[in-house]
Every structure is written in C-alpha cells, then in structure tokens.
Enzyme design. Structure first.
Site, PDB file in Angstrom:
ATOM      1  N   ASP A   4      -2.839  49.779  33.706  1.00 17.49           N
ATOM      2  CA  ASP A   4      -4.095  50.213  33.105  1.00 17.49           C
ATOM      3  C   ASP A   4      -5.186  49.250  33.567  1.00 17.49           C
ATOM      4  O   ASP A   4      -5.083  48.035  33.360  1.00 17.49           O
ATOM      5  CB  ASP A   4      -3.972  50.172  31.581  1.00 17.49           C
ATOM      6  CG  ASP A   4      -4.600  51.374  30.906  1.00 17.49           C
ATOM      7  OD1 ASP A   4      -5.696  51.757  31.338  1.00 17.49           O
ATOM      8  OD2 ASP A   4      -3.998  51.913  29.966  1.00 17.49           O
TER       9      ASP A   4
ATOM     10  N   ASP B 138      -9.375  53.216  32.993  1.00 16.65           N
ATOM     11  CA  ASP B 138      -9.865  53.540  31.654  1.00 16.65           C
ATOM     12  C   ASP B 138     -11.298  54.067  31.713  1.00 16.65           C
ATOM     13  O   ASP B 138     -12.139  53.551  32.473  1.00 16.65           O
ATOM     14  CB  ASP B 138      -9.799  52.266  30.803  1.00 16.65           C
ATOM     15  CG  ASP B 138     -10.146  52.484  29.349  1.00 16.65           C
ATOM     16  OD1 ASP B 138      -9.477  53.302  28.694  1.00 16.65           O
ATOM     17  OD2 ASP B 138     -11.093  51.832  28.879  1.00 16.65           O
TER      18      ASP B 138
ATOM     19  N   GLU C 150      -9.083  58.255  33.785  1.00 18.26           N
ATOM     20  CA  GLU C 150      -9.169  58.823  32.439  1.00 18.26           C
ATOM     21  C   GLU C 150     -10.509  59.537  32.305  1.00 18.26           C
ATOM     22  O   GLU C 150     -11.573  58.918  32.421  1.00 18.26           O
ATOM     23  CB  GLU C 150      -9.068  57.734  31.365  1.00 18.26           C
ATOM     24  CG  GLU C 150      -9.102  58.336  29.964  1.00 18.26           C
ATOM     25  CD  GLU C 150      -9.328  57.312  28.872  1.00 18.26           C
ATOM     26  OE1 GLU C 150      -8.907  57.574  27.733  1.00 18.26           O
ATOM     27  OE2 GLU C 150      -9.940  56.268  29.137  1.00 18.26           O
TER      28      GLU C 150
ATOM     29  N   HIS D 120      -2.022  57.388  23.896  1.00 15.08           N
ATOM     30  CA  HIS D 120      -2.220  56.415  22.825  1.00 15.08           C
ATOM     31  C   HIS D 120      -3.474  56.655  21.995  1.00 15.08           C
ATOM     32  O   HIS D 120      -3.724  55.912  21.038  1.00 15.08           O
ATOM     33  CB  HIS D 120      -2.276  55.014  23.429  1.00 15.08           C
ATOM     34  CG  HIS D 120      -3.401  54.841  24.411  1.00 15.08           C
ATOM     35  ND1 HIS D 120      -3.421  55.460  25.637  1.00 15.08           N
ATOM     36  CD2 HIS D 120      -4.563  54.138  24.337  1.00 15.08           C
ATOM     37  CE1 HIS D 120      -4.517  55.143  26.276  1.00 15.08           C
ATOM     38  NE2 HIS D 120      -5.237  54.349  25.510  1.00 15.08           N
ATOM     39  N   ASP D 121      -4.267  57.671  22.362  1.00 13.52           N
ATOM     40  CA  ASP D 121      -5.514  57.946  21.651  1.00 13.52           C
ATOM     41  C   ASP D 121      -5.500  59.233  20.842  1.00 13.52           C
ATOM     42  O   ASP D 121      -6.385  59.434  20.006  1.00 13.52           O
ATOM     43  CB  ASP D 121      -6.687  58.033  22.642  1.00 13.52           C
ATOM     44  CG  ASP D 121      -7.077  56.680  23.211  1.00 13.52           C
ATOM     45  OD1 ASP D 121      -6.901  55.673  22.506  1.00 13.52           O
ATOM     46  OD2 ASP D 121      -7.559  56.644  24.364  1.00 13.52           O
TER      47      ASP D 121
END
Length: 534
Positions: free
Chosen positions: A99, A201, A264, A325-326
């Site tokens: 990431d 990200d 992302e 994870h969101d």
C-alpha cells in the site's frame, strides 16, 4: 494457459496487518504474523498478497498517516521482518503488493515539520498552504472525508493547510516536482527490496484544482450520508492533470520489469476507466469498486458488468472487488447464503479479482462496543466507522481464535469456535472450501482466468433473479448461472451441447450432466462446461 502477465491471470488477497496474525503478544498483528500464515494463502490458491500500510506512523489513522515511508513501524516489526516476508512469499511463488500512501503524510513527518516551520521554508510548497478567506475562515468550502472542514489554521504562520482526511494527515502538493521526485524514490526503495507492485491510496485525490474553487452543492445529499457528500468534489479531486502524475509513477515501476500499479478510485465507471490513461499509460488496474455500491439483484449486477465491460478502453484489463478495509463485508451486506454466490461471481468474472482477508471464512458484521471503538471516522461521524470490517482473522478454536495470546485490538465474532480456518478447512460444505475450489478452477481453466466474457439473455421470468454469462478461451466455453433469489429456478440451457457441472455453491453437484434445463436451488450458483461429445 496463454502467456499472460501475472497480474492479469492471478488473484490478489488483501491483508490488513493489524488483524492477520499477532506473534509478539501485544494483541496487534505484525509482519512476522503474515509470514507465519503464508502457507494459508498458498493452500487457498491466491497469487499475490496486498499488505495495507505498516510504515512508521503515529497511527492517527492506523498507518495511513505515514511519518517515514522507508521504515517499518515498530508495532509491526522491522525491515528485516519485511525482507523475510518477501523471501518467504516469493519462495511460495506469491507476489507482494504494498500500500502506497502518496496523497498525504503524517503531521509528524519531517517534511511537514520543515514545511510548517516558516512561510519561507524550502519545503513550504511541498504541502498545500493558503491564506484565510476574507472573513478569516478557511480558504474555501472543501470538506474532510472524515467530517468537518478540510482546512486547519496554523497559528504561527496565519495560513491554513489542506487535509482531505484528518488534520493529522496534511496533503502533499503533487504539482511540485520535488515532491514527485521524492515519492518516486520511495517507490524505488521498496522495489529494490523486491516488491511486485503497489496499490496507491486515494489516487484520484493527488491533484487539486489550481484555483481552489469552491465545490458545488450536491443536490442529492441526504442527512444520513457522510458530511463529505454535502458537496460534489469536482475541484478537490479527480482533476485531469492527475493522469500525468500516475503515468510518472508507472514509469518508475517499469524500471523494474513487470510490476503492477493499482489505483484506489471511488468514481463512476465513466471516470474510473479514464485512469487507465491515454494508450494505457497510467494505472494498470484502476480499482473497480462498483460491486460495493450496486444493489444486490441479478438485473442490477448484470447491467453493471455489461456497462463496465463496454466502457473499458481497448486493451484495458478489468478488475473486481467485493470488500476491503473501508466498506462493510460482503457477508454482512448480502447474508451468509448469498456470500457464496458472491464468491462465485467474483472469481468467475473477467478480470483480476481482489479478495479481502476473512471473506473466505464468511466473516460478517462484528458489533463494536462503544468502549472499543478505534476508528477516528466513527468518532467524528458516528455510524460510518470501519472497525467492524477490520476485526482479527480467526484461525482455530484456541484462545482468541489463534490470532493472539493477548486480547485482540478489536473484538472477534461470537461464533469464532466454528467460524475459523481449522474448523472449515476439511469441511466440504464450508465457504472456505468453496473459495479454494473456485480458485483452483481459475488456475485449471484459461477460460476463467484470461478468457473472454459475454452476458446471456434470459426470459423476463428469470432475469430478475438469475445472472447468466459465459467465459471462453479457444475451444473451451464455461457458463456461470447465479441465483440471486430465494426461490428455485429452472434455467433453460437452450439446446446445443450437454453441460457438465464443474462446481456448485451447494455441495454434491459436481459431475452432474444437464442438457435442456438446469434447476437452480435458492441462493445457488453453478459453473458449467460445454461438452459437445455428449
């Protein structure tokens, strides 16, 4: 299998390192824990592991506030632990994707400390500083994604700095070539250590409007939605210049051979596909999160897939995501029975699928007591927190499901004694077994991993409940039928060849031969192969 780039034929498995495996007894997962569980990923049959941030950080946003991009936070271990992880992953033929968080740093990063020191600092322009509005307030109406204004006043200099997320996460100024050069060096640092790619990200946030114009009001805003949606973010993100920035990152990766750049991007399809860039020179895989937003109905999902396939640029490779994870876990959104159908959908659509840790054992919503809330977004805007999707992995029937000898940093499921890898591993009926068999099918059938896709029309009485499509490569055709409904459906196969059931979400149907009609049980999905010899 045709000669194909690994990230096109492969599958990606996301690990949230705080929640995968704890080896030092502090209740938080670590890099050594990921290494210790690599055999699970190899057994499951995935091809790459994507690891959420583990860099040095004060953890205001659990690692997405980076204080040193080239150091491992002691909470997760050391650089030596990371090197061991890379070596052990590669020994098992698993790729490693990191990431990369380039939009913002921690407020404690030395770059920001220098930028904040003076208006004349050499690094002042590394971040986004603006004078107050005429009334002394923030420079414009941009909001933080975590609630409240996106501008914080620095009393010493009298200016505001911009932060798309927490005030502890100031945004870098990617219009500054020195910032780009420094961040390219960060990429090279990890590429030199052997990483196989990056998930970037909030990649669509990297460039902001040069004139810092106010965002327009969102006429569709609803009171139960996050505050960030009060305005349409047309000036604070998704600016056209960002494609050139991404192309620069990709050029760095190409210095090291065939590495993958994943972006992302929470945008509609027509904007999402623009991030492939002209002539596919930007992101290899702009993350496609459309399944996270689309109503879970056969007709809605079928329409989405057709729209996305039609919008892809020539040569652009698709990808699909069901959870991360969101966002709420797939089992929490659609229920345990439909989670099996969702697994079959994810692993049989054309493109690169990303699995989220724990989905393979059907983890759903985990209630978080008020005194155990950790997520800063939940603290700022109750009801929007992400803690329930970040709970620790469940491995066995031991204390804390084998995750840690200490109390885990977040709670686990109430049914952890049966919802764990050991309990499900040898159960032919478990969702874990289904995931493993689906991944095996992808490896064994080029039609499923790299083949083409076409949707199949259905009569109106079936179209509302059944999503039907085919994958094909060479002489092989594979048909997928997914029942999104709670009633049995008799699906016509339209004559032609016989069809052999390769796999069903319900045990016991593999090897079954169907000709004219295939009965589908409620919440059942099947994978069929055409057999012209019968």
């Amino acid at each position: 299998m045709p000669d194909t780039i690994w990230w096109k034929s492969g599958t990606v498995y996301q690990v949230y390192p705080r929640s995968f495996q704890d080896t030092d007894g502090d209740g938080v997962g670590d890099l050594a824990g990921i290494t210790a569980r690599l055999d699970h990923l190899a057994w499951l049959g995935v091809d790459a592991v994507w690891i959420s941030p583990f860099f040095r950080s004060p953890m205001a946003d659990f690692g997405y506030d980076v204080a040193d991009y080239c150091a491992v936070d002691p909470l997760f271990g050391t650089l030596a632990d990371f090197d061991a992880l890379i070596a052990e992953a590669h020994r098992r033929k698993l790729k490693v994707i990191l990431d990369f968080v380039p939009n913002h740093t921690s407020i404690e990063h030395p770059w920001f400390a220098e930028s904040r020191a003076s208006r004349t600092s050499e690094k002042r322009d590394w971040y986004i500083w603006r004078d107050p509005a005429p009334d002394g307030g923030p420079p414009n109406n941009w909001l933080s994604n975590f609630g409240g204004p996106a501008w914080t006043r620095d009393e010493a200099s009298g200016q505001y700095y911009y932060h798309a997320f927490l005030a502890e996460q100031p945004d870098l100024n990617w219009r500054n070539p020195d910032v780009r050069a420094a961040m390219h060096d960060v990429l090279r640092f990890w590429l030199e250590r052997g990483v196989d790619g990056f998930r970037v990200d909030v990649i669509w946030h990297l460039i902001k409007d040069e004139g810092f114009r106010d965002n327009p009001a969102n006429p569709d805003f609803a009171a139960d939605r996050p505050g960030i949606e009060r305005f349409s973010q047309v000036y604070s993100c998704d600016r056209p210049e960002v494609i050139e920035v991404i192309a620069g990152m990709r050029s760095v990766l190409r210095e090291y051979g065939e590495r993958v750049l994943i972006g992302e991007i929470y945008l509609p399809i027509e904007r999402l596909v623009a991030y492939y860039g002209p002539d596919l020179t930007a992101a290899d895989l702009p993350f496609n999160f459309q399944l996270l937003e689309t109503p879970w109905r056969a007709d809605a999902v079928a329409a989405l897939v057709a729209e996305y396939e039609a919008a892809l640029p020539e040569g652009g490779w698709p990808n699909w995501v069901l959870g991360n994870h969101d966002r709420p876990r797939i089992a929490a959104r659609v229920g345990e029975a439909q989670a099996r159908v969702a697994a079959m959908l994810l692993l049989t659509l054309r493109g690169t699928p990303t699995l989220y840790y724990g989905d393979e054992i059907g983890l759903g919503h985990v209630p978080i007591p008020a005194d155990r809330v950790r997520d800063p977004w939940e603290k700022n805007e109750p009801g929007h927190g992400r803690d329930p999707v970040r709970t620790p992995m469940q491995w066995d029937e031991g204390p804390n499901a084998g995750f840690s000898p200490a109390e885990p940093w977040l709670p686990q499921t109430a049914d952890l004694e049966r919802r764990n890898v050991d309990a499900m591993r040898d159960d032919s009926r478990s969702i874990l077994t289904l995931y493993r068999r689906l991944l095996s099918l992808r490896r064994d059938h080029a039609a499923l991993s790299v083949g083409g896709w076409r949707g199949l029309p259905l009569a109106p009485e079936h179209a509302a409940e059944i999503f039907a499509y085919e994958r094909f490569e060479g002489a092989e055709t594979v048909r997928i039928l997914l029942n999104f409904g709670g009633s049995e459906q008799a699906v016509p196969l339209e004559g032609g060849p016989a069809w052999t059931v390769l796999l069903s979400t319900r045990p016991g149907r593999a090897g079954e031969i169907a000709r004219d009609v295939l009965p589908l049980a409620p919440d059942e999905g099947v994978v069929l192969r055409a057999d012209s010899s019968r």
